[in-house]
Design an enzyme around this catalytic site. Structure first.
Site, mmCIF file in Angstrom:
data_model
loop_
_atom_site.group_PDB
_atom_site.id
_atom_site.type_symbol
_atom_site.label_atom_id
_atom_site.label_comp_id
_atom_site.label_asym_id
_atom_site.label_seq_id
_atom_site.Cartn_x
_atom_site.Cartn_y
_atom_site.Cartn_z
ATOM 1 C CG HIS A 95 -0.333 -0.009 2.540
ATOM 2 N ND1 HIS A 95 -0.078 1.323 3.370
ATOM 3 C CD2 HIS A 95 -0.184 -0.978 3.189
ATOM 4 C CE1 HIS A 95 0.505 0.946 4.377
ATOM 5 N NE2 HIS A 95 0.640 -0.391 4.413
ATOM 6 C CG ASP A 97 -2.749 4.239 2.368
ATOM 7 O OD1 ASP A 97 -2.474 3.245 2.324
ATOM 8 O OD2 ASP A 97 -3.781 4.175 3.467
ATOM 9 C CG ASP A 128 3.180 0.584 7.638
ATOM 10 O OD1 ASP A 128 2.795 -0.195 6.810
ATOM 11 O OD2 ASP A 128 2.548 1.042 8.637
ATOM 12 C CD GLU A 159 -3.083 -1.140 6.048
ATOM 13 O OE1 GLU A 159 -3.029 -1.975 6.975
ATOM 14 O OE2 GLU A 159 -2.315 -0.102 6.245
ATOM 15 C CD GLU A 160 -1.251 2.822 7.424
ATOM 16 O OE1 GLU A 160 -1.837 2.252 8.538
ATOM 17 O OE2 GLU A 160 -0.101 2.377 7.367
ATOM 18 C CD GLU A 164 -15.691 3.187 3.934
ATOM 19 O OE1 GLU A 164 -17.049 3.604 3.580
ATOM 20 O OE2 GLU A 164 -15.222 3.948 4.378
ATOM 21 C CG HIS A 424 0.954 2.843 12.650
ATOM 22 N ND1 HIS A 424 -0.306 2.230 12.920
ATOM 23 C CD2 HIS A 424 1.202 2.142 11.320
ATOM 24 C CE1 HIS A 424 -0.654 1.728 11.640
ATOM 25 N NE2 HIS A 424 0.353 1.571 10.550
#
Length: 455
Positions: A95, A97, A128, A159-160, A164, A424
């Site tokens: 991903h 994002d 990440d 993904e973060e 959805e 994160h």
């Protein structure tokens, strides 16, 4: 396992090719990291679009037929290149994002200006998961346009924020993603120098709890001692989530032990930053507590700030609870169990309202068969040591979505992170030496899958 699909010369040739490519791979990774592609609504989504476009450029340069797609969510990138006739097709996921940077004062350098310190590349998304994107690109480059397998790359853009729109993407574009093996590069390795395959992931559940005890705030001196305030009531309610030993006390949740593996308290303390005087909570082995047993965490509270608090009995207070669930736990059943627990334990007759914020399935792989054999061999070749099968306490709900959509594909959850990556958090970083091994392993995996007997 005895393996003869690649010769020592073939392995060394790919290893040398990746080593030669790493300066440009790193430069491209740094360019991607400079794009602040935070997918939360409160951030400029033009950056997420720019990140998708840059990812598409990288894939087109390697000969893939590429399209940027969006099904009501953030832009995703799908690319494909055919392999030799009869060869398997491998789907590579990552991903583009990233998480918000958080408090900039907590960073030692600009989160969106990558910088190397002590062999690590620091920056938001440097690990990440833009390193996951570049591991896929590096594997393509290593084969110099002569891929031994068909390759489809799917790089998600949300993904973060819980993926959805992923179900819609899989529904409308799933035929383009059909494959024999899926490599999901969004996990971590066991330690510096030791690779890992992630075979279990916990499920997740987030809920907001509101506690009300009064219809308006009142003077704490005049009414305190007889009337309960909402903040104290909320604290008492949150304390019921655990028993005296620190195990989750919500009835109806699955508690299971993880397979035996050496993971000692000293390592956990070092990796987590646990203060010396702080005790561990829960019972059972540390891997069980982290990977297969439920965990309950209060991740936020709405109440007056200390510097602004008056002498008032608060009429209401809110908290957000995060539950991590056994990989096999049905999140809908866990949601019912949480609601029931909170209602039954409401202190002093307080009114308790519970609202579901988000839920997602865990994942448990049957990590056996020829694809897994080749993956373990590729990791052993790249690191010089056998990989460890691990669980992850965190949740990656999209993995289960792929498992349901492609039930016949072998799913390999791999990653570029290590225990000190701090994904994160502030000062997220990528160990550059380990990253090169990740790229070597993926290039070798494609070669090994292409060399497997067909028919």
């Amino acid at each position: 396992m005895t393996d003869t699909t690649l010769t020592a010369d073939q392995i060394e040739t790919l290893r040398a090719r990746v080593r030669e490519l790493m300066p440009q791979v790193r430069a491209d990774l740094e360019d991607l990291t400079r794009i602040p592609s935070v997918s939360l609504d409160s951030f400029d989504q033009a950056h997420v679009q720019a990140s998708a476009e840059r990812t598409a450029e990288l894939l087109r340069a390697e000969g893939l037929d590429v399209e940027i797609v969006s099904e009501g969510g953030r832009p995703a990138v799908i690319g494909h290149v055919d392999g030799p006739e009869g060869a398997p097709t491998v789907l590579l996921y990552a991903h583009h994002d990233v998480q918000p940077p958080g408090d900039l004062d907590d960073w030692d350098s600009d989160p969106f200006e990558p910088v190397e310190r002590d062999g690590r590349l620091y920056g938001r998304g440097a690990a990440d998961d833009k390193a996951g994107v570049m591991a896929h690109v590096a594997a393509l480059r290593a084969h110099s346009g002569n891929l031994p397998v068909g390759v489809t790359i799917f790089v998600e853009g949300e993904e973060e924020i819980a993926s959805e729109s992923l179900p819609r993407l899989l529904e409308r574009h799933g035929d383009r993603l059909t494959s024999d093996a899926i490599v999901l590069a969004d996990s971590l390795n066991w330690a510096i120098g030791t690779p890992a395959l992630t075979t279990t992931l916990r499920g997740s559940l987030r809920a907001v709890v509101t506690v009300r005890t009064l219809d308006h705030g009142v003077h704490s001196g005049m009414f305190g001692g007889a009337c309960p305030d909402a903040i104290t009531s909320l604290c008492r309610l949150m304390a019921t989530l655990h028993d005296d030993q620190g195990d989750v006390a919500i009835e109806g949740l699955v508690h299971e032990d993880a397979p035996e593996i050496d993971y000692y308290e000293a390592r956990l303390r070092e990796e987590s930053g646990l203060l010396d005087a702080t005790e561990l909570i829960g019972t059972g082995s540390i891997p069980s507590r982290l990977w297969t047993k439920p965990a309950a965490v209060v991740i936020g509270i709405d109440a007056p700030a200390v510097d602004e608090a008056g002498n008032v009995l608060a009429a209401s207070a809110r908290a957000k609870i995060n539950l991590r669930l056994n990989p096999t736990q049905d999140p809908a059943e866990a949601w019912e169990a949480l609601q029931r627990h909170l209602q039954e334990h409401a202190p002093w007759g307080a009114t308790v309202e519970v609202e579901l914020d988000e839920q997602g399935w865990g994942f448990a792989a049957d990590a056996q068969g020829p694809v897994y054999d080749q993956a373990r061999a590729a990791f052993a070749d790249a690191w010089g040591t056998d990989p460890v099968d691990v669980g992850i306490g965190g949740s990656i709900p999209f993995v289960q979505a792929f498992a349901e959509r492609f039930p016949d594909a072998a799913i390999l959850v791999t990653g570029v992170e290590d225990p000190d990556t701090r994904a994160h958090g502030a000062n997220e970083s990528l160990h550059l030496g380990e990253f090169e091994k990740v790229c070597v392993a993926e290039a070798l995996l494609l070669a090994r899958l292409g060399a497997m007997p067909r028919g």
